[in-house]
Structure formats: C-alpha cells, structure tokens
Design a protein around this motif. Structure first.
Motif, PDB file in Angstrom:
ATOM      1  N   GLY A   1      -1.498  -2.022  -3.592  1.00 28.96           N
ATOM      2  CA  GLY A   1      -1.331  -3.248  -2.826  1.00 28.96           C
ATOM      3  C   GLY A   1      -0.574  -2.997  -1.537  1.00 28.96           C
ATOM      4  N   GLY A   2      -0.050  -4.076  -0.974  1.00 32.38           N
ATOM      5  CA  GLY A   2       0.725  -3.975   0.254  1.00 32.38           C
ATOM      6  C   GLY A   2      -0.158  -3.880   1.481  1.00 32.38           C
ATOM      7  N   GLU A   3       0.427  -3.402   2.556  1.00 28.52           N
ATOM      8  CA  GLU A   3      -0.293  -3.220   3.811  1.00 28.52           C
ATOM      9  C   GLU A   3      -0.119  -1.792   4.279  1.00 28.52           C
ATOM     10  N   VAL A   4      -1.050  -1.330   5.098  1.00 28.13           N
ATOM     11  CA  VAL A   4      -0.965   0.006   5.683  1.00 28.13           C
ATOM     12  C   VAL A   4      -1.059  -0.167   7.201  1.00 28.13           C
ATOM     13  N   PRO A   5       0.085  -0.107   7.888  1.00 25.81           N
ATOM     14  CA  PRO A   5       0.079  -0.328   9.343  1.00 25.81           C
ATOM     15  C   PRO A   5      -0.727   0.732  10.095  1.00 25.81           C
ATOM     16  N   ASP A   6      -1.221   0.348  11.266  1.00 27.70           N
ATOM     17  CA  ASP A   6      -2.047   1.242  12.080  1.00 27.70           C
ATOM     18  C   ASP A   6      -1.371   2.586  12.351  1.00 27.70           C
ATOM     19  N   GLY A   7      -0.058   2.551  12.622  1.00 27.26           N
ATOM     20  CA  GLY A   7       0.648   3.803  12.913  1.00 27.26           C
ATOM     21  C   GLY A   7       0.628   4.757  11.734  1.00 27.26           C
ATOM     22  N   ASP A   8       0.760   4.219  10.530  1.00 25.66           N
ATOM     23  CA  ASP A   8       0.703   5.059   9.334  1.00 25.66           C
ATOM     24  C   ASP A   8      -0.709   5.596   9.112  1.00 25.66           C
ATOM     25  N   ILE A   9      -1.704   4.753   9.386  1.00 19.86           N
ATOM     26  CA  ILE A   9      -3.092   5.208   9.227  1.00 19.86           C
ATOM     27  C   ILE A   9      -3.348   6.383  10.166  1.00 19.86           C
TER      28      ILE A   9
END
Length: 196
Positions: free
Chosen positions: A22-30
């Motif tokens: 779950g959660g979110e994966v920010p663009d910077g982490d991607i």
C-alpha cells in the motif's frame, strides 16, 4: 547500506503478497529505483529494456482491458474471476513493467537470449532498489505476458516481451522464510573428462 546490511538483505529477502502493498510511491523514489535497476551487466551496452509505469487510474483501466481480453480468449468469466482480473494491476500503488526490447546489433550480434537475461537482471535489481528505498516488491509475469494481444493492451510493441511486472509499495508484513535449496546440491566442480 553496509556490507553487513546488504548481506542481511540478500539472505532474508522475500516477496510479500501483492495485496499487502500500500501507500504511495513518489516520483523521486520511482526515478531513483529505475536508475538503480538499470545498473546491470549489459553486453555491448545495448540497453535491451525499458519501463512501463502503471499507476493511478491507469491500473484500473488496464485491469478492465485484461478482463475483457481473457473473456474474449477463454469464454465467459464468473463475477469472481472478472474481479480478479480487473484488480491485477490495482492491488499495489505502483506496477513497473520491465520490458525486453531486442536490439539488432551488427555483424557479430549479441544473442537475443543474452539480451533477455539483461532485462531479467533489471527486474531483479528493481526488487533490491525498492528495498533499499524502504519499499517492498513482488515480481510476477502471469498469463498476459504470453498473450500477444494482452501485451499490446499493456503497451508493448509486437517485437517486445515481458521480463516481469514488479509490484511496489509499503507493507509491515513479515514472512517466515521458505525452504531453500541446499547449495551443495546445486554445485559441481568442472571436470575435464565431462563428468562434472
């Protein structure tokens, strides 16, 4: 990550159930994950891979299209089977398609199978990159990887193939280790007489 931390990660890595992510994966982490994933052995520096990101509402759309394709191919789906297909890409917040892109590379070509291995290494590296950034990941293929029309629905070109779909998110789930093969059963020393 220290050498000891890296060894600990490699010796305990498990793939969590996709539904637990779950959660979110920010663009910077991607971006960081994909940069790390791309650091693989690549004979001839051909870069025989690319990424397709399935996130946000596109995950639901692709699930509906896959359900339609499966019904077209195999016949009517039960409500439960249709729901299962529709949710394939929406269980985790991010799915990264690691796509094998075969490259024509001149008079002494690097074999396609070797290029495919490179794209598989990218998928494995992506699992490690996700862990390094505090996420968890699960690498799968599934029926739609081997279905030409489904691959088109997923955004692949006719000559491309799936190395894997890596589902990424956060989870606190702890999994017991599964039985692993004994290394002693897997290795032999080379023997010049061909008996090794």
């Amino acid at each position: 990550m220290t050498d000891q931390a890296l060894q600990q990660h490699l010796s305990t890595r498990r793939s969590p159930p996709i539904a637990s992510l779950g959660g979110e994966v920010p663009d910077g982490d991607i971006r960081s994950m994909l940069e790390l994933a791309s650091r693989v052995p690549d004979h001839g520096m051909l870069v025989p891979f690319r990424f397709i990101l399935y996130r946000g509402d596109s995950r639901t759309v692709v699930g509906q299209r896959l359900a339609d394709r499966l019904q077209e191919r195999d016949g009517p789906l039960s409500d439960a089977a249709r729901q299962k297909e529709e949710e394939r890409f929406s269980r985790a917040p991010l799915v990264v398609g690691v796509v094998f892109v075969p490259k024509d590379n001149g008079p002494k070509p690097i074999p396609e199978w070797e290029q495919f291995l490179c794209s598989g290494a990218v998928a494995m590296n992506l699992l490690h990159a996700a862990s390094a950034l505090g996420y968890r990941a699960n690498w799968i293929t599934n029926w739609y990887s081997d279905d030409a029309e489904a691959r088109t629905l997923l955004g692949l070109k006719p000559e491309e193939r799936v190395a894997g779909f890596v589902h990424i998110g956060r989870t606190d789930i702890n999994l017991p280790d599964r039985e692993r093969p004994r290394v002693e059963d897997l290795m032999t020393d080379y023997s010049p007489d061909g008996k090794g």
